[in-house]
Design a protein around this motif. Structure first.
Motif, PDB file in Angstrom:
ATOM      1  N   ASP A   1      -0.443  -3.857  12.189  1.00 47.34           N
ATOM      2  CA  ASP A   1       0.541  -3.180  13.037  1.00 47.34           C
ATOM      3  C   ASP A   1      -0.090  -2.148  13.978  1.00 47.34           C
ATOM      4  O   ASP A   1       0.618  -1.495  14.745  1.00 47.34           O
ATOM      5  CB  ASP A   1       1.686  -2.558  12.211  1.00 47.34           C
ATOM      6  CG  ASP A   1       1.244  -1.962  10.896  1.00 47.34           C
ATOM      7  OD1 ASP A   1       0.020  -1.915  10.639  1.00 47.34           O
ATOM      8  OD2 ASP A   1       2.112  -1.535  10.122  1.00 47.34           O
TER       9      ASP A   1
ATOM     10  N   HIS B   1       0.791  -1.239   0.000  1.00 47.85           N
ATOM     11  CA  HIS B   1       0.000   0.000   0.000  1.00 47.85           C
ATOM     12  C   HIS B   1       0.827   1.296   0.000  1.00 47.85           C
ATOM     13  O   HIS B   1       0.276   2.366  -0.146  1.00 47.85           O
ATOM     14  CB  HIS B   1      -1.055  -0.008   1.132  1.00 47.85           C
ATOM     15  CG  HIS B   1      -0.517   0.152   2.518  1.00 47.85           C
ATOM     16  ND1 HIS B   1      -1.289   0.662   3.543  1.00 47.85           N
ATOM     17  CD2 HIS B   1       0.699  -0.139   3.058  1.00 47.85           C
ATOM     18  CE1 HIS B   1      -0.557   0.684   4.651  1.00 47.85           C
ATOM     19  NE2 HIS B   1       0.624   0.196   4.386  1.00 47.85           N
TER      20      HIS B   1
ATOM     21  N   GLY C   1       0.850  -4.691   6.524  1.00 47.98           N
ATOM     22  CA  GLY C   1       1.850  -4.784   7.588  1.00 47.98           C
ATOM     23  C   GLY C   1       1.408  -5.687   8.735  1.00 47.98           C
ATOM     24  O   GLY C   1       0.373  -6.368   8.663  1.00 47.98           O
TER      25      GLY C   1
ATOM     26  N   ASP D   1      -4.305  -0.791   8.135  1.00 48.06           N
ATOM     27  CA  ASP D   1      -2.906  -0.770   8.557  1.00 48.06           C
ATOM     28  C   ASP D   1      -2.674   0.455   9.448  1.00 48.06           C
ATOM     29  O   ASP D   1      -3.385   1.457   9.345  1.00 48.06           O
ATOM     30  CB  ASP D   1      -2.001  -0.696   7.320  1.00 48.06           C
ATOM     31  CG  ASP D   1      -0.548  -1.005   7.625  1.00 48.06           C
ATOM     32  OD1 ASP D   1      -0.149  -2.167   7.461  1.00 48.06           O
ATOM     33  OD2 ASP D   1       0.191  -0.073   8.019  1.00 48.06           O
ATOM     34  N   LEU D   2      -1.668   0.366  10.306  1.00 47.52           N
ATOM     35  CA  LEU D   2      -1.317   1.514  11.156  1.00 47.52           C
ATOM     36  C   LEU D   2      -0.943   2.737  10.321  1.00 47.52           C
ATOM     37  O   LEU D   2      -1.217   3.873  10.700  1.00 47.52           O
ATOM     38  CB  LEU D   2      -0.126   1.116  12.043  1.00 47.52           C
ATOM     39  CG  LEU D   2       0.544   2.211  12.875  1.00 47.52           C
ATOM     40  CD1 LEU D   2      -0.425   2.722  13.942  1.00 47.52           C
ATOM     41  CD2 LEU D   2       1.809   1.670  13.538  1.00 47.52           C
ATOM     42  N   HIS D   3      -0.307   2.474   9.173  1.00 46.52           N
ATOM     43  CA  HIS D   3       0.225   3.556   8.342  1.00 46.52           C
ATOM     44  C   HIS D   3      -0.716   3.907   7.198  1.00 46.52           C
ATOM     45  O   HIS D   3      -1.389   3.038   6.651  1.00 46.52           O
ATOM     46  CB  HIS D   3       1.596   3.150   7.788  1.00 46.52           C
ATOM     47  CG  HIS D   3       2.559   2.746   8.865  1.00 46.52           C
ATOM     48  ND1 HIS D   3       2.780   1.438   9.192  1.00 46.52           N
ATOM     49  CD2 HIS D   3       3.295   3.495   9.712  1.00 46.52           C
ATOM     50  CE1 HIS D   3       3.651   1.383  10.204  1.00 46.52           C
ATOM     51  NE2 HIS D   3       3.968   2.618  10.536  1.00 46.52           N
TER      52      HIS D   3
HETATM   53 ZN   LIG Z   1       2.080  -0.469   8.407  1.00 43.47          ZN
END
Ligand SMILES: [Zn+2]
Length: 254
Positions: free
Chosen positions: A197, A99, A236, A135-137
């Protein structure tokens, strides 16, 4: 619920040590033991990859010795999307993640944007896609590829690098963002960039195993508006509990 997985994903390639073959091999073992059916697949074609990425970027990935693993991950994403389209919800255990890959650049352990490649491949049949990136990001690559496309809605609930709000939220507000993703948009297919994550023991330090169950269930409920067509791709997630996060998500998502 089908699990898209190939033993070839466990191959070694130049990667950050946290992005290890165990990230897919151990969840595959657990899910097989739990009775899930695993579906094998092959790499994406150059035509599929070139629908998203420029020639120079593809050549750069090739020079880095990452073309084969990246094309294989994209092939798994296509298989998951096609299963979803045929009425079979699917979760693809993939690496490398995708991503953070835009048309001509990639970072964050990503090479090709497997999600975008899969969506573009099935769009003739399922034009309007809702992509929920947990995802965390922030999924900047996916956002850049679909920017300005009225047929694709991308939602990143409280990504740590998208908003300073991250530190002020709790898991119930996070879940609300997932539910709200379905508002004001009628998708033909629902896709999840499933990074783990944000997990309590991982970098994000927020979501518990039962929260992943709730997220999976919420997305399954939401996808009823498009005949349940849904699939998820691993992004992640680097803690050894990753397999338990995936299992919990699937118990809600299936
Ligand atoms: Zn991530």
């Amino acid at each position: 619920m089908k699990i898209v997985y190939s033993d070839k994903l466990a191959a070694r390639y130049p990667a950050n040590p946290v992005e290890s073959p165990d990230r897919v091999a151990l969840p595959a073992k657990l899910l097989r033991e739990c009775g899930y059916e695993l579906v094998d697949f092959g790499p994406a074609s150059i035509e599929d990859i070139a629908r998203v990425h420029g020639r120079e970027h593809i050549e750069l990935v090739r020079k880095m010795g990452l073309y084969e693993p990246a094309a294989l991950a994209a092939g798994g994403a296509i298989t998951a999307a096609e299963l979803a389209l045929a009425g079979q919800p699917a979760f693809a255990l993939l690496r490398p993640p995708g991503h953070h890959a835009s048309a001509n650049r990639a970072w964050g352990m990503c090479c090709f944007n497997s999600m975008a490649i899969a969506i573009k491949r099935v769009q003739p049949a399922a034009r309007r896609a809702l992509i929920i990136d947990i995802d965390l990001h922030y999924g900047d690559g996916t956002a850049s590829i679909f920017r300005g496309d009225p047929d694709v809605k991308l939602v990143n609930p409280w990504a740590v690098d998208e908003s300073f709000e991250y530190l002020n939220m709790d898991e119930s507000r996070y879940l609300m963002q997932v539910e709200d993703a379905f508002l004001g948009f009628e998708p033909d297919i629902v896709a999840v960039s499933a990074g783990f994550d944000t997990y309590l023991q991982d970098w994000g330090g927020l979501l518990r195993l039962e929260d992943y169950h709730k997220i999976g269930r919420s997305i399954r409920e939401g996808s009823k508006s498009c005949k349940g067509r849904r699939f998820a791709l691993l992004e992640g997630g680097y803690h050894p509990d990753l397999k338990w996060c995936i299992k919990s998500f699937l118990e809600g998502f299936q």
